[in-house]
Design a protein around this motif. Sequence first.
Motif, PDB file in Angstrom:
ATOM      1  N   VAL A 107      -6.939  -7.440  18.701  1.00 31.83           N
ATOM      2  CA  VAL A 107      -6.195  -7.999  19.828  1.00 31.83           C
ATOM      3  C   VAL A 107      -4.859  -8.597  19.411  1.00 31.83           C
ATOM      4  O   VAL A 107      -3.839  -8.398  20.089  1.00 31.83           O
ATOM      5  N   ASP A 108      -4.822  -9.329  18.325  1.00 28.96           N
ATOM      6  CA  ASP A 108      -3.643 -10.091  17.928  1.00 28.96           C
ATOM      7  C   ASP A 108      -2.504  -9.151  17.510  1.00 28.96           C
ATOM      8  O   ASP A 108      -2.638  -8.411  16.527  1.00 28.96           O
ATOM      9  N   PRO A 109      -1.360  -9.184  18.200  1.00 29.08           N
ATOM     10  CA  PRO A 109      -0.244  -8.308  17.841  1.00 29.08           C
ATOM     11  C   PRO A 109       0.399  -8.664  16.504  1.00 29.08           C
ATOM     12  O   PRO A 109       1.189  -7.881  15.959  1.00 29.08           O
ATOM     13  N   LYS A 110       0.070  -9.836  15.959  1.00 25.78           N
ATOM     14  CA  LYS A 110       0.616 -10.218  14.661  1.00 25.78           C
ATOM     15  C   LYS A 110      -0.042  -9.458  13.512  1.00 25.78           C
ATOM     16  O   LYS A 110       0.461  -9.481  12.384  1.00 25.78           O
ATOM     17  N   ALA A 111      -1.164  -8.817  13.798  1.00 22.36           N
ATOM     18  CA  ALA A 111      -1.823  -7.990  12.785  1.00 22.36           C
ATOM     19  C   ALA A 111      -1.135  -6.625  12.771  1.00 22.36           C
ATOM     20  O   ALA A 111      -1.237  -5.862  13.728  1.00 22.36           O
ATOM     21  N   GLN A 112      -0.439  -6.321  11.713  1.00 12.32           N
ATOM     22  CA  GLN A 112       0.345  -5.095  11.612  1.00 12.32           C
ATOM     23  C   GLN A 112      -0.528  -3.935  11.126  1.00 12.32           C
ATOM     24  O   GLN A 112      -1.227  -4.051  10.123  1.00 12.32           O
ATOM     25  N   LYS A 113      -0.470  -2.821  11.841  1.00  9.65           N
ATOM     26  CA  LYS A 113      -1.226  -1.633  11.428  1.00  9.65           C
ATOM     27  C   LYS A 113      -0.397  -0.822  10.441  1.00  9.65           C
ATOM     28  O   LYS A 113       0.760  -0.506  10.703  1.00  9.65           O
ATOM     29  N   VAL A 114      -0.993  -0.467   9.295  1.00 13.27           N
ATOM     30  CA  VAL A 114      -0.295   0.327   8.289  1.00 13.27           C
ATOM     31  C   VAL A 114      -1.213   1.435   7.781  1.00 13.27           C
ATOM     32  O   VAL A 114      -2.435   1.293   7.744  1.00 13.27           O
ATOM     33  N   GLN A 115      -0.597   2.537   7.401  1.00 12.84           N
ATOM     34  CA  GLN A 115      -1.318   3.664   6.799  1.00 12.84           C
ATOM     35  C   GLN A 115      -1.222   3.511   5.289  1.00 12.84           C
ATOM     36  O   GLN A 115      -0.128   3.329   4.743  1.00 12.84           O
ATOM     37  N   CYS A 116      -2.341   3.590   4.596  1.00 11.11           N
ATOM     38  CA  CYS A 116      -2.323   3.440   3.144  1.00 11.11           C
ATOM     39  C   CYS A 116      -1.623   4.620   2.476  1.00 11.11           C
ATOM     40  O   CYS A 116      -1.692   5.757   2.943  1.00 11.11           O
ATOM     41  N   LEU A 117      -0.963   4.327   1.359  1.00 11.40           N
ATOM     42  CA  LEU A 117      -0.279   5.337   0.557  1.00 11.40           C
ATOM     43  C   LEU A 117      -1.013   5.502  -0.761  1.00 11.40           C
ATOM     44  O   LEU A 117      -1.368   4.514  -1.411  1.00 11.40           O
ATOM     45  N   TYR A 118      -1.193   6.746  -1.178  1.00 13.23           N
ATOM     46  CA  TYR A 118      -1.958   7.041  -2.396  1.00 13.23           C
ATOM     47  C   TYR A 118      -1.130   7.767  -3.452  1.00 13.23           C
ATOM     48  O   TYR A 118      -1.298   7.527  -4.641  1.00 13.23           O
ATOM     49  N   ASP A 119      -0.263   8.671  -3.034  1.00 12.07           N
ATOM     50  CA  ASP A 119       0.508   9.489  -3.964  1.00 12.07           C
ATOM     51  C   ASP A 119       1.723   8.721  -4.482  1.00 12.07           C
ATOM     52  O   ASP A 119       2.376   7.978  -3.732  1.00 12.07           O
ATOM     53  N   PHE A 120       2.055   8.958  -5.755  1.00 10.45           N
ATOM     54  CA  PHE A 120       3.168   8.256  -6.395  1.00 10.45           C
ATOM     55  C   PHE A 120       4.470   8.471  -5.631  1.00 10.45           C
ATOM     56  O   PHE A 120       5.222   7.528  -5.388  1.00 10.45           O
ATOM     57  N   ASP A 121       4.751   9.704  -5.238  1.00  7.65           N
ATOM     58  CA  ASP A 121       6.005  10.000  -4.548  1.00  7.65           C
ATOM     59  C   ASP A 121       6.089   9.288  -3.198  1.00  7.65           C
ATOM     60  O   ASP A 121       7.169   8.845  -2.785  1.00  7.65           O
ATOM     61  N   ASP A 122       4.961   9.186  -2.498  1.00  4.59           N
ATOM     62  CA  ASP A 122       4.954   8.476  -1.213  1.00  4.59           C
ATOM     63  C   ASP A 122       5.235   6.992  -1.413  1.00  4.59           C
ATOM     64  O   ASP A 122       5.946   6.360  -0.618  1.00  4.59           O
ATOM     65  N   LYS A 123       4.679   6.435  -2.486  1.00  2.00           N
ATOM     66  CA  LYS A 123       4.915   5.021  -2.789  1.00  2.00           C
ATOM     67  C   LYS A 123       6.375   4.788  -3.170  1.00  2.00           C
ATOM     68  O   LYS A 123       6.992   3.789  -2.773  1.00  2.00           O
ATOM     69  N   LYS A 124       6.907   5.720  -3.932  1.00  2.00           N
ATOM     70  CA  LYS A 124       8.308   5.617  -4.339  1.00  2.00           C
ATOM     71  C   LYS A 124       9.220   5.668  -3.110  1.00  2.00           C
ATOM     72  O   LYS A 124      10.172   4.902  -2.992  1.00  2.00           O
ATOM     73  N   THR A 125       8.909   6.575  -2.186  1.00  2.00           N
ATOM     74  CA  THR A 125       9.696   6.695  -0.964  1.00  2.00           C
ATOM     75  C   THR A 125       9.660   5.406  -0.147  1.00  2.00           C
ATOM     76  O   THR A 125      10.672   4.972   0.414  1.00  2.00           O
ATOM     77  N   ALA A 126       8.484   4.759  -0.096  1.00  2.00           N
ATOM     78  CA  ALA A 126       8.341   3.509   0.658  1.00  2.00           C
ATOM     79  C   ALA A 126       9.211   2.408   0.068  1.00  2.00           C
ATOM     80  O   ALA A 126       9.796   1.606   0.807  1.00  2.00           O
ATOM     81  N   ILE A 127       9.318   2.372  -1.248  1.00  2.00           N
ATOM     82  CA  ILE A 127      10.146   1.357  -1.891  1.00  2.00           C
ATOM     83  C   ILE A 127      11.628   1.649  -1.674  1.00  2.00           C
ATOM     84  O   ILE A 127      12.417   0.763  -1.346  1.00  2.00           O
ATOM     85  N   VAL A 128      12.007   2.905  -1.839  1.00  2.00           N
ATOM     86  CA  VAL A 128      13.408   3.290  -1.664  1.00  2.00           C
ATOM     87  C   VAL A 128      13.875   3.009  -0.242  1.00  2.00           C
ATOM     88  O   VAL A 128      15.035   2.679   0.004  1.00  2.00           O
ATOM     89  N   ALA A 129      12.955   3.131   0.728  1.00  2.00           N
ATOM     90  CA  ALA A 129      13.307   2.920   2.134  1.00  2.00           C
ATOM     91  C   ALA A 129      13.612   1.459   2.441  1.00  2.00           C
ATOM     92  O   ALA A 129      14.201   1.147   3.479  1.00  2.00           O
ATOM     93  N   ASP A 130      13.218   0.540   1.556  1.00  2.00           N
ATOM     94  CA  ASP A 130      13.448  -0.884   1.782  1.00  2.00           C
ATOM     95  C   ASP A 130      14.749  -1.304   1.113  1.00  2.00           C
ATOM     96  O   ASP A 130      14.940  -1.097  -0.074  1.00  2.00           O
ATOM     97  N   GLN A 131      15.630  -1.933   1.873  1.00  2.00           N
ATOM     98  CA  GLN A 131      16.952  -2.286   1.353  1.00  2.00           C
ATOM     99  C   GLN A 131      16.885  -3.281   0.202  1.00  2.00           C
ATOM    100  O   GLN A 131      17.780  -3.328  -0.649  1.00  2.00           O
ATOM    101  N   HIS A 132      15.820  -4.084   0.149  1.00  2.00           N
ATOM    102  CA  HIS A 132      15.704  -5.065  -0.926  1.00  2.00           C
ATOM    103  C   HIS A 132      15.119  -4.449  -2.195  1.00  2.00           C
ATOM    104  O   HIS A 132      15.489  -4.831  -3.304  1.00  2.00           O
TER     105      HIS A 132
END
Length: 240
Positions: A107-132
Amino acid sequence: MYYHYTNIEALFNIIKCKSVWFGSLAFMNDEMEGFDLYSVLSEVLELKHGSEQCKNTLEWINDLIQVYLRHQMCFSASTLKDDISQWRAYTKLGQGVCIEFTDGFVVDPKAQKVQCLYDFDDKKTAIVADQHLKSNDETMMRTIQTQEGLRSYIKSIIQTLVRFKNASFKPEQEVRWVYNFNGLTDADAQFEFRPHRLGLTSYHKSLVDISKITSITIGPQVPTQNLKSIEDFLILKRCP
């Protein structure tokens, strides 16, 4: 649709109390939880493996994770129904249930839904996508010299880390609902504690809408006399 595998006691409490427990990410079933972050970040940040700078940076990141990860709370489900590997992993000898539900269950909208990442390249892409997190090590060190920059960097690390799981867990196809708490003093946090196989862990109770439950599959080893009693229980609790 999402599928949460659990035991009969947990089903009873979820339906009776209309709530689920969000567990600390520091006590997940994946003992490699978060470890991939080091190798991924070291490549993205253009750190030289084995250098003193690399060592210091990764040690600093590790300290941050140790401080903040235990206050990140998650509730997990899969996109796989009636999956034998999950019966084995999350129920005792198949003596449990698989709760099928739709979006809106948490119910609580503060709980963020996320899809887990398993592959190295997918994890790398997630980091690169973040400006920080995509900056090199020199730029990162300038960022964290200010209090605001440090808070933003920590938030980026945690929000990225909560999606990472070891590649060996990829068959689970896990989806998570995550609370990013700052600590015990966070106004939204209602921490309680319980014994855990790894020691003592914290958890956070969150309300759920049981009308979003679409089916409950009985585990392969649940005695048949439970079928009717579980059905009666759901009827009395007005669970469709």
